[in-house]
Design an enzyme around this catalytic site. Sequence first.
Site, short mmCIF file in Angstrom:
data_model
loop_
_atom_site.label_atom_id
_atom_site.label_comp_id
_atom_site.label_asym_id
_atom_site.label_seq_id
_atom_site.Cartn_x
_atom_site.Cartn_y
_atom_site.Cartn_z
CB SER A 121 -6.07 35.17 -45.06
OG SER A 121 -6.14 34.33 -43.93
CG HIS A 142 -6.97 39.56 -47.28
ND1 HIS A 142 -5.85 39.14 -47.96
CD2 HIS A 142 -6.86 39.04 -46.03
CE1 HIS A 142 -5.11 38.41 -47.15
NE2 HIS A 142 -5.70 38.34 -45.98
CD GLU A 154 -4.83 40.60 -51.49
OE1 GLU A 154 -3.93 40.28 -52.27
OE2 GLU A 154 -5.25 39.83 -50.60
CG ASN A 192 -2.15 35.63 -47.79
OD1 ASN A 192 -1.21 36.26 -47.36
ND2 ASN A 192 -3.29 35.52 -47.14
N1 CAA Z 1 0.28 49.56 -34.43
C1 CAA Z 1 0.74 50.78 -34.72
N2 CAA Z 1 1.95 51.02 -35.24
C2 CAA Z 1 2.76 49.97 -35.42
C3 CAA Z 1 2.36 48.65 -35.13
C4 CAA Z 1 1.07 48.47 -34.60
N3 CAA Z 1 0.57 47.25 -34.30
N4 CAA Z 1 3.38 47.81 -35.45
C5 CAA Z 1 4.36 48.58 -35.95
N5 CAA Z 1 3.99 49.89 -35.94
C6 CAA Z 1 4.72 51.03 -36.47
C7 CAA Z 1 5.82 51.52 -35.62
O1 CAA Z 1 5.36 52.48 -34.71
C8 CAA Z 1 6.75 52.13 -36.65
O2 CAA Z 1 6.31 53.42 -37.05
P1 CAA Z 1 7.30 54.49 -37.81
O3 CAA Z 1 7.59 53.93 -39.17
O4 CAA Z 1 6.47 55.74 -37.86
O5 CAA Z 1 8.52 54.59 -36.98
C9 CAA Z 1 6.62 51.22 -37.84
O6 CAA Z 1 5.35 50.59 -37.69
C10 CAA Z 1 7.70 50.22 -37.89
O7 CAA Z 1 7.72 49.53 -36.64
P2 CAA Z 1 9.03 49.21 -35.80
O8 CAA Z 1 10.11 50.24 -36.07
O9 CAA Z 1 8.69 48.94 -34.40
O10 CAA Z 1 9.43 47.81 -36.32
P3 CAA Z 1 9.82 47.41 -37.75
O11 CAA Z 1 10.51 48.49 -38.48
O12 CAA Z 1 10.47 46.10 -37.54
O13 CAA Z 1 8.42 47.20 -38.47
C11 CAA Z 1 6.62 45.88 -39.17
C12 CAA Z 1 7.48 46.29 -38.01
C13 CAA Z 1 5.71 47.04 -39.56
C14 CAA Z 1 5.79 44.70 -38.70
C15 CAA Z 1 7.55 45.51 -40.39
O14 CAA Z 1 8.51 44.61 -39.97
C16 CAA Z 1 6.79 44.92 -41.54
O15 CAA Z 1 6.15 45.61 -42.32
N6 CAA Z 1 6.88 43.57 -41.70
C17 CAA Z 1 6.19 42.84 -42.76
C18 CAA Z 1 4.76 42.64 -42.39
C19 CAA Z 1 3.99 41.93 -43.46
O16 CAA Z 1 4.49 41.48 -44.48
N7 CAA Z 1 2.70 41.77 -43.20
C20 CAA Z 1 1.80 41.09 -44.09
C21 CAA Z 1 1.54 39.73 -43.55
S1 CAA Z 1 0.43 38.83 -44.59
C22 CAA Z 1 -1.07 39.19 -43.94
O17 CAA Z 1 -1.25 39.86 -42.96
C23 CAA Z 1 -2.22 38.63 -44.67
C24 CAA Z 1 -2.68 37.30 -44.31
O18 CAA Z 1 -3.81 36.99 -44.63
C25 CAA Z 1 -1.83 36.27 -43.68
#
Ligand code: CAA
Length: 285
Positions: A121, A142, A154, A192
């Site tokens: 990343s 990615h 990506e 990112n």
């Molecule tokens: N495995 C399986 N399912 C999961 C999970 C996991 N690890 N984490 C969350 N879920 C599922 C839940 O079961 C739920 O499913 P439904 O929609 O079917 O109900 C859904 O995801 C939402 O989860 P929650 O209701 O428990 O919690 P939430 O609504 O707060 O969502 C989240 C959690 C998915 C993390 C959400 O908050 C989100 O999308 N956040 C932003 C994440 C983001 O921006 N990620 C990118 C980061 S940058 C990166 O990764 C790249 C890098 O190089 C740094």
Amino acid sequence: MREPHTVTVLGAGTMGAGIAQACASGGHAVTVVDRQPEALERCGATIDASLERLLRKGSIATEAATATRERVRTSTDLAAALDGTDVVIEAVYEDLAVKQDLWRAVDEHSRPDALLATNTSSLSVTEIAQVLRHPERFCGLHFFNPVPVLPLVEVVRAEHTSATTLDEAVAFVSGIGKTPIVCGDTPGFIVNRLLIPYVNDAIHALGEGVARAVDIDTAMKLGANLPMGPLALADLIGLDVTLAVIESLHRETADPRFRPAPRLRQLVRAGKLGRKSGEGFHRYE
Ligand code: CAA
């Protein structure tokens, strides 16, 4: 390439586990390789917990969850895991020397026509590929955390990536039900490049006393309708990874906009890395 593939995932951390699960749910036979048996055990537990969660929510059928789990094996033996494998995806620590050492070993043991990819990343895909005999077979794939939930991958075209490799990578990503977006090998790629400066800025705001961590997060959730606030997001990504990305943007562009927030560096030095260590901007059970 024949379908389904055999996929070797290098690194059993959060991203390695998520990528292994995604590839296995796409029907591929996956081996996760890590030097540490405890990391492999944690990886299995992470996949179990994630499948359990998807089952509870009814997003996956029991048979599909069982089949996915059965397609994931773990190993500490790199050479054996690479023997005949079609696709190699590396998701180890974000350190150029660590990644290049590993890719030198992969180069020795993998098929010359295997599709090779890094989940980096914050590093240059082109630079990682310098150690390879066939850099035209190498690209970035990615993924985003949590991998089982976020649909984007990506697909990073490095300087030597061939058109065939890029096509195969795009087809592979589509085949596991994710959405591929092709981008160049520039710092932060697309997501990112835009997301991490925002997260870093929130940490500057915290340091400037704009508001408490919990209030910055709540404000961005409720005022911008985001799924989580920027500090909780940094905790999810990992503060070490967040710092590595912002440092890379700062180093590569020399743009003061990307100056790492001092509080981010302090927390990383203290071993407070976010969710994975139990504490970052917030505390976790
Ligand atoms: N495995 C399986 N399912 C999961 C999970 C996991 N690890 N984490 C969350 N879920 C599922 C839940 O079961 C739920 O499913 P439904 O929609 O079917 O109900 C859904 O995801 C939402 O989860 P929650 O209701 O428990 O919690 P939430 O609504 O707060 O969502 C989240 C959690 C998915 C993390 C959400 O908050 C989100 O999308 N956040 C932003 C994440 C983001 O921006 N990620 C990118 C980061 S940058 C990166 O990764 C790249 C890098 O190089 C740094």
